[in-house]
Write a protein that holds these residues in place. Structure first.
Motif, PDB file in Angstrom:
ATOM      1  N   PHE A  27      22.608  81.810  11.623  1.00 49.02           N
ATOM      2  CA  PHE A  27      22.202  82.403  12.902  1.00 49.02           C
ATOM      3  C   PHE A  27      21.168  83.508  12.650  1.00 49.02           C
ATOM      4  N   LEU A  31      17.250  83.545  13.579  1.00 46.03           N
ATOM      5  CA  LEU A  31      16.765  84.597  14.480  1.00 46.03           C
ATOM      6  C   LEU A  31      15.559  85.306  13.869  1.00 46.03           C
ATOM      7  N   ALA A  38      12.797  91.237  15.038  1.00 48.71           N
ATOM      8  CA  ALA A  38      14.213  91.563  15.286  1.00 48.71           C
ATOM      9  C   ALA A  38      14.872  92.154  14.038  1.00 48.71           C
ATOM     10  N   MET A  41      15.666  95.799  13.775  1.00 46.68           N
ATOM     11  CA  MET A  41      16.663  96.372  14.698  1.00 46.68           C
ATOM     12  C   MET A  41      18.015  96.542  14.006  1.00 46.68           C
ATOM     13  N   PHE A  42      18.179  95.881  12.853  1.00 44.10           N
ATOM     14  CA  PHE A  42      19.486  95.855  12.188  1.00 44.10           C
ATOM     15  C   PHE A  42      19.483  96.670  10.902  1.00 44.10           C
ATOM     16  N   ALA A  43      20.699  97.072  10.504  1.00 43.92           N
ATOM     17  CA  ALA A  43      20.852  97.709   9.198  1.00 43.92           C
ATOM     18  C   ALA A  43      20.540  96.663   8.124  1.00 43.92           C
ATOM     19  N   GLN A  49      27.694  92.974  10.788  1.00 40.87           N
ATOM     20  CA  GLN A  49      27.118  92.359  11.991  1.00 40.87           C
ATOM     21  C   GLN A  49      27.556  90.900  12.135  1.00 40.87           C
ATOM     22  N   LYS A  52      31.026  90.849  13.469  1.00 44.64           N
ATOM     23  CA  LYS A  52      31.077  91.180  14.904  1.00 44.64           C
ATOM     24  C   LYS A  52      30.639  89.983  15.751  1.00 44.64           C
ATOM     25  N   THR A  56      33.175  88.319  18.472  1.00 41.41           N
ATOM     26  CA  THR A  56      32.838  88.255  19.894  1.00 41.41           C
ATOM     27  C   THR A  56      32.886  86.813  20.398  1.00 41.41           C
ATOM     28  N   LEU A  77      27.926  93.922  27.080  1.00 45.06           N
ATOM     29  CA  LEU A  77      27.315  93.564  25.796  1.00 45.06           C
ATOM     30  C   LEU A  77      25.815  93.329  25.995  1.00 45.06           C
ATOM     31  N   HIS A  81      22.696  95.380  24.317  1.00 41.48           N
ATOM     32  CA  HIS A  81      21.619  94.704  23.595  1.00 41.48           C
ATOM     33  C   HIS A  81      20.257  95.121  24.156  1.00 41.48           C
TER      34      HIS A  81
HETATM   35  C1  HEM Z   1      25.862  84.878  20.519  1.00 43.14           C
HETATM   36  C2  HEM Z   1      25.028  85.899  20.613  1.00 43.14           C
HETATM   37  C3  HEM Z   1      25.353  87.322  20.220  1.00 43.14           C
HETATM   38  C4  HEM Z   1      26.544  87.975  20.177  1.00 43.14           C
HETATM   39  C5  HEM Z   1      27.929  87.421  20.505  1.00 43.14           C
HETATM   40  C6  HEM Z   1      26.264  89.342  19.737  1.00 43.14           C
HETATM   41  C7  HEM Z   1      27.218  90.335  19.557  1.00 43.14           C
HETATM   42  C8  HEM Z   1      26.959  91.600  19.115  1.00 43.14           C
HETATM   43  C9  HEM Z   1      27.956  92.630  18.920  1.00 43.14           C
HETATM   44  C10 HEM Z   1      29.460  92.471  19.175  1.00 43.14           C
HETATM   45  C11 HEM Z   1      27.331  93.745  18.478  1.00 43.14           C
HETATM   46  C12 HEM Z   1      27.996  95.081  18.103  1.00 43.14           C
HETATM   47  C13 HEM Z   1      27.588  96.202  19.003  1.00 43.14           C
HETATM   48  C14 HEM Z   1      28.075  96.098  20.439  1.00 43.14           C
HETATM   49  O1  HEM Z   1      29.206  95.652  20.705  1.00 43.14           O
HETATM   50  O2  HEM Z   1      27.280  96.498  21.308  1.00 43.14           O
HETATM   51  C15 HEM Z   1      25.913  93.431  18.409  1.00 43.14           C
HETATM   52  C16 HEM Z   1      24.930  94.328  18.025  1.00 43.14           C
HETATM   53  C17 HEM Z   1      23.596  94.042  17.999  1.00 43.14           C
HETATM   54  N1  HEM Z   1      23.005  92.851  18.326  1.00 43.14           N
HETATM   55 FE1  HEM Z   1      23.953  91.185  18.946  1.00 43.14          FE
HETATM   56  N2  HEM Z   1      24.919  89.462  19.533  1.00 43.14           N
HETATM   57  C18 HEM Z   1      24.327  88.263  19.817  1.00 43.14           C
HETATM   58  C19 HEM Z   1      22.992  87.971  19.750  1.00 43.14           C
HETATM   59  C20 HEM Z   1      22.006  88.850  19.407  1.00 43.14           C
HETATM   60  C21 HEM Z   1      20.595  88.520  19.384  1.00 43.14           C
HETATM   61  C22 HEM Z   1      20.003  87.139  19.710  1.00 43.14           C
HETATM   62  C23 HEM Z   1      19.940  89.639  19.019  1.00 43.14           C
HETATM   63  C24 HEM Z   1      18.442  89.710  18.906  1.00 43.14           C
HETATM   64  C25 HEM Z   1      17.770  90.534  18.191  1.00 43.14           C
HETATM   65  C26 HEM Z   1      20.945  90.689  18.803  1.00 43.14           C
HETATM   66  C27 HEM Z   1      20.694  92.001  18.419  1.00 43.14           C
HETATM   67  C28 HEM Z   1      21.647  92.979  18.188  1.00 43.14           C
HETATM   68  C29 HEM Z   1      21.335  94.343  17.727  1.00 43.14           C
HETATM   69  C30 HEM Z   1      19.933  94.893  17.453  1.00 43.14           C
HETATM   70  C31 HEM Z   1      22.558  95.002  17.592  1.00 43.14           C
HETATM   71  C32 HEM Z   1      22.784  96.448  17.080  1.00 43.14           C
HETATM   72  C33 HEM Z   1      22.867  96.371  15.558  1.00 43.14           C
HETATM   73  C34 HEM Z   1      23.145  97.689  14.859  1.00 43.14           C
HETATM   74  O3  HEM Z   1      23.588  98.641  15.527  1.00 43.14           O
HETATM   75  O4  HEM Z   1      22.938  97.725  13.627  1.00 43.14           O
HETATM   76  N3  HEM Z   1      22.177  90.159  19.055  1.00 43.14           N
HETATM   77  N4  HEM Z   1      25.720  92.131  18.790  1.00 43.14           N
END
Ligand code: HEM
Length: 90
Positions: A27, A31, A38, A41-43, A49, A52, A56, A77, A81
Motif C-alpha cells: 500500500f 502510494l 506523500a 508527510m510521514f515519519a 503507520q 495503524k 483501522t 479520520l 487526514h
Molecule cells: C485505507 C486508507 C487509510 C486508512 C485506513 C488510514 C488510517 C490512518 C490512521 C489510523 C492514521 C493515524 C492518525 C489518525 O488516526 O489520525 C493515519 C495517519 C496518516 N495518514 Fe492515513 N490512512 C489511509 C490512507 C491514507 C492515504 C491514502 C494517505 C495519503 C498520503 C494517508 C496519509 C496519512 C498521514 C500523512 C498520516 C499522519 C502520519 C504521521 O503523523 O506520521 N493516509 N492514517
C-alpha cells in the motif's frame, strides 16, 4: 452493502489478515510511487503507520453491516487526514 456482499468482504478480509504487513508495505509503496510528495508527510519509519492502517481497516471490517455507526469515526479520520495535507487525489 447487501448481507451477501458483506459476508464476502469479511471472509476475504479474514483470509488476508495474516498478510497484513506485506499488504501494508505494498500500500505504502504504491502510494509513494503514484504520489511521491506523500512520502514527506510521514515519519521515516513506517512500521507504526502500517499497523495503524490495518487496525483501522479491521475496525471498518467489523463494523460492516452495522448501519452508519462507522460514519462519525470515518469522517473524523478524513478530517485529520485533510489537516495533514492529504488531498482527494491521494
Ligand atoms: C485505507 C486508507 C487509510 C486508512 C485506513 C488510514 C488510517 C490512518 C490512521 C489510523 C492514521 C493515524 C492518525 C489518525 O488516526 O489520525 C493515519 C495517519 C496518516 N495518514 Fe492515513 N490512512 C489511509 C490512507 C491514507 C492515504 C491514502 C494517505 C495519503 C498520503 C494517508 C496519509 C496519512 C498521514 C500523512 C498520516 C499522519 C502520519 C504521521 O503523523 O506520521 N493516509 N492514517
Amino acid at each position: 452493502m447487501d448481507p451477501h456482499r458483506i459476508a464476502r468482504v469479511q471472509a476475504w478480509f479474514r483470509s488476508v489478515i495474516l498478510m497484513s504487513d506485506p499488504i501494508a508495505h505494498r500500500f505504502c509503496d504504491r502510494l509513494f510511487h503514484l504520489y511521491p510528495e506523500a512520502q514527506e508527510m510521514f515519519a521515516e519509519d513506517l512500521s507504526a503507520q502500517r499497523t495503524k492502517l490495518f487496525q483501522t481497516l479491521t475496525v471498518a471490517e467489523a463494523g460492516l453491516g452495522h448501519g452508519d455507526d462507522l460514519l462519525p469515526a470515518a469522517r473524523d479520520l478524513g478530517r485529520r487526514h485533510a489537516r495533514d495535507r492529504v488531498g482527494e487525489r491521494h
